[in-house]
Design a protein around this motif. Structure first.
Motif, mmCIF file in Angstrom:
data_model
loop_
_atom_site.group_PDB
_atom_site.id
_atom_site.type_symbol
_atom_site.label_atom_id
_atom_site.label_comp_id
_atom_site.label_asym_id
_atom_site.label_seq_id
_atom_site.Cartn_x
_atom_site.Cartn_y
_atom_site.Cartn_z
ATOM 1 N N ALA A 102 0.698 -0.892 -0.072
ATOM 2 C CA ALA A 102 0.084 0.087 -0.035
ATOM 3 C C ALA A 102 0.973 1.207 0.169
ATOM 4 O O ALA A 102 1.700 1.376 0.964
ATOM 5 N N VAL A 103 0.792 2.072 -1.146
ATOM 6 C CA VAL A 103 1.536 3.207 -1.216
ATOM 7 C C VAL A 103 0.595 4.329 -1.206
ATOM 8 O O VAL A 103 -0.417 4.610 -2.055
ATOM 9 N N GLU A 121 13.874 -12.323 -2.108
ATOM 10 C CA GLU A 121 14.540 -10.734 -2.476
ATOM 11 C C GLU A 121 13.109 -9.811 -2.952
ATOM 12 O O GLU A 121 12.552 -10.234 -3.762
ATOM 13 N N VAL A 122 13.038 -8.785 -2.136
ATOM 14 C CA VAL A 122 11.992 -7.966 -2.528
ATOM 15 C C VAL A 122 12.366 -6.659 -3.084
ATOM 16 O O VAL A 122 13.246 -6.003 -2.403
ATOM 17 N N THR A 123 12.037 -6.154 -4.316
ATOM 18 C CA THR A 123 12.282 -4.861 -4.873
ATOM 19 C C THR A 123 10.983 -4.258 -5.086
ATOM 20 O O THR A 123 10.213 -4.611 -5.768
ATOM 21 N N PHE A 124 11.315 -3.079 -4.365
ATOM 22 C CA PHE A 124 10.232 -2.018 -4.577
ATOM 23 C C PHE A 124 10.130 -1.292 -5.642
ATOM 24 O O PHE A 124 11.466 -0.614 -5.993
ATOM 25 N N PRO A 125 9.206 -1.067 -6.152
ATOM 26 C CA PRO A 125 9.185 -0.060 -7.653
ATOM 27 C C PRO A 125 9.125 1.280 -7.283
ATOM 28 O O PRO A 125 9.197 1.744 -6.186
ATOM 29 N N ALA A 126 9.670 2.173 -8.379
ATOM 30 C CA ALA A 126 9.664 3.552 -8.255
ATOM 31 C C ALA A 126 8.384 4.032 -7.696
ATOM 32 O O ALA A 126 7.131 3.339 -7.969
ATOM 33 N N GLY A 127 8.467 5.249 -7.327
ATOM 34 C CA GLY A 127 7.108 5.729 -6.716
ATOM 35 C C GLY A 127 7.033 5.636 -5.177
ATOM 36 O O GLY A 127 6.041 6.574 -4.591
ATOM 37 N N GLY A 153 14.280 7.395 -6.168
ATOM 38 C CA GLY A 153 13.236 8.290 -5.704
ATOM 39 C C GLY A 153 12.883 8.293 -4.321
ATOM 40 O O GLY A 153 12.086 9.267 -3.705
ATOM 41 N N LEU A 154 13.383 7.264 -3.634
ATOM 42 C CA LEU A 154 13.429 7.365 -2.164
ATOM 43 C C LEU A 154 14.097 8.380 -1.496
ATOM 44 O O LEU A 154 15.289 8.840 -1.850
ATOM 45 N N LEU A 155 13.038 8.923 -0.528
ATOM 46 C CA LEU A 155 13.738 10.236 0.108
ATOM 47 C C LEU A 155 14.201 10.041 1.672
ATOM 48 O O LEU A 155 14.995 10.574 2.231
ATOM 49 N N CYS A 156 13.148 9.156 2.126
ATOM 50 C CA CYS A 156 13.550 8.903 3.749
ATOM 51 C C CYS A 156 12.922 7.740 4.249
ATOM 52 O O CYS A 156 11.753 7.233 3.777
ATOM 53 N N LEU A 157 13.503 6.948 5.359
ATOM 54 C CA LEU A 157 13.160 5.941 5.829
ATOM 55 C C LEU A 157 12.661 6.622 7.246
ATOM 56 O O LEU A 157 13.776 7.063 8.062
ATOM 57 N N PRO A 180 18.918 3.837 -2.766
ATOM 58 C CA PRO A 180 19.345 4.387 -4.004
ATOM 59 C C PRO A 180 19.951 5.758 -3.418
ATOM 60 O O PRO A 180 19.680 6.456 -2.420
ATOM 61 N N GLU A 181 20.753 6.461 -4.474
ATOM 62 C CA GLU A 181 21.281 7.712 -4.287
ATOM 63 C C GLU A 181 20.046 8.902 -4.393
ATOM 64 O O GLU A 181 19.095 8.675 -5.117
ATOM 65 N N GLY A 182 20.216 9.791 -3.507
ATOM 66 C CA GLY A 182 18.893 10.634 -3.351
ATOM 67 C C GLY A 182 18.298 10.571 -2.146
ATOM 68 O O GLY A 182 17.492 11.455 -1.493
#
Length: 215
Positions: A102-103, A121-127, A153-157, A180-182
């Motif tokens: 859920a995003v 292995e879990v890969t979360f998509p862009a967005g 696109g990830l900014l914050c945990l 990712p970078e960013g």
């Protein structure tokens, strides 16, 4: 952490404080268009509410904001939300309609329910821009995940992003997390329940790491 603290500052002038309307007999609400913050437990236990429209001006939705509002079937709006707290919509009819991944809001990963037959292995998509507290530990099989990769696109945990709540269980198999970078910030105790974590990428873009992030 800094991002959350800035959002919480709006409580003073443009927000509903924690528990503001909890356990009242409200049947409907019209939220102000200038509202920026819904505090923790703001409407918790309002059992007669059936629908809520959250203005796009709202940046912060606190922990348990609508918890135990059992008959809320529709929550619309909240396009601008950058923080959605733990159990914000717990025990509502609305939460049952959400997908396993859920995003919500402005790219907030609210929950991820790992299934027993899912890949290790879990890969979360862009967005996904923000990962909410305890977002990855709400299923039954998160202890089987070995590797997590987040897209650009990830900014914050946020605080406790990969932590576990109300349980001694942990991400026992998780060895690798690729950021990712960013990414700008990692909250306190973000990886508190990851005892086997060996490989964590920390991009040069990170400016803040919270207390006990890896403890």
């Amino acid at each position: 952490m800094k991002r959350v603290l800035i959002l919480k500052l709006f409580l003073v002038i443009k927000g509903f404080r924690s528990g503001a309307f909890a356990k009242t007999a409200l049947t409907e609400i019209t939220l102000p268009k200038a509202l920026t913050v819904l505090g923790d437990s703001a409407f918790e236990g309002c059992e007669k509410l059936t629908a809520v429209d959250i203005p796009e001006t709202v940046l912060y939705i606190g922990d348990a904001a609508f918890k135990d509002c059992y008959f809320i079937e529709s929550i619309t709006g909240m396009e601008g939300a950058q923080y959605i707290g733990y159990e914000a919509f717990s025990s509502t009819a609305y939460e049952k309609t959400l997908p396993d991944t859920a995003v919500l809001g402005d790219g907030v990963l609210y929950r991820y329910l790992h299934k027993s037959d899912s890949p290790k292995e879990v890969t979360f998509p862009a967005g996904i821009r923000y990962v909410a507290p305890y977002a990855l530990s709400q299923g039954y099989y998160y202890d089987q995940i070995e590797k997590i990769t987040f897209a650009d696109g990830l900014l914050c945990l946020y605080d406790n992003a990969l932590d576990t709540a109300y349980t001694v269980d942990k991400f026992d198999a998780l060895q690798t997390v690729l950021l990712p970078e960013g990414v700008e910030s990692i909250g306190k105790r973000a990886f508190a329940a990851c005892p086997a974590l060996e490989n964590l990428t920390l991009p040069d873009s990170i400016t803040e790491i919270g207390r006990d992030a890896l403890k």
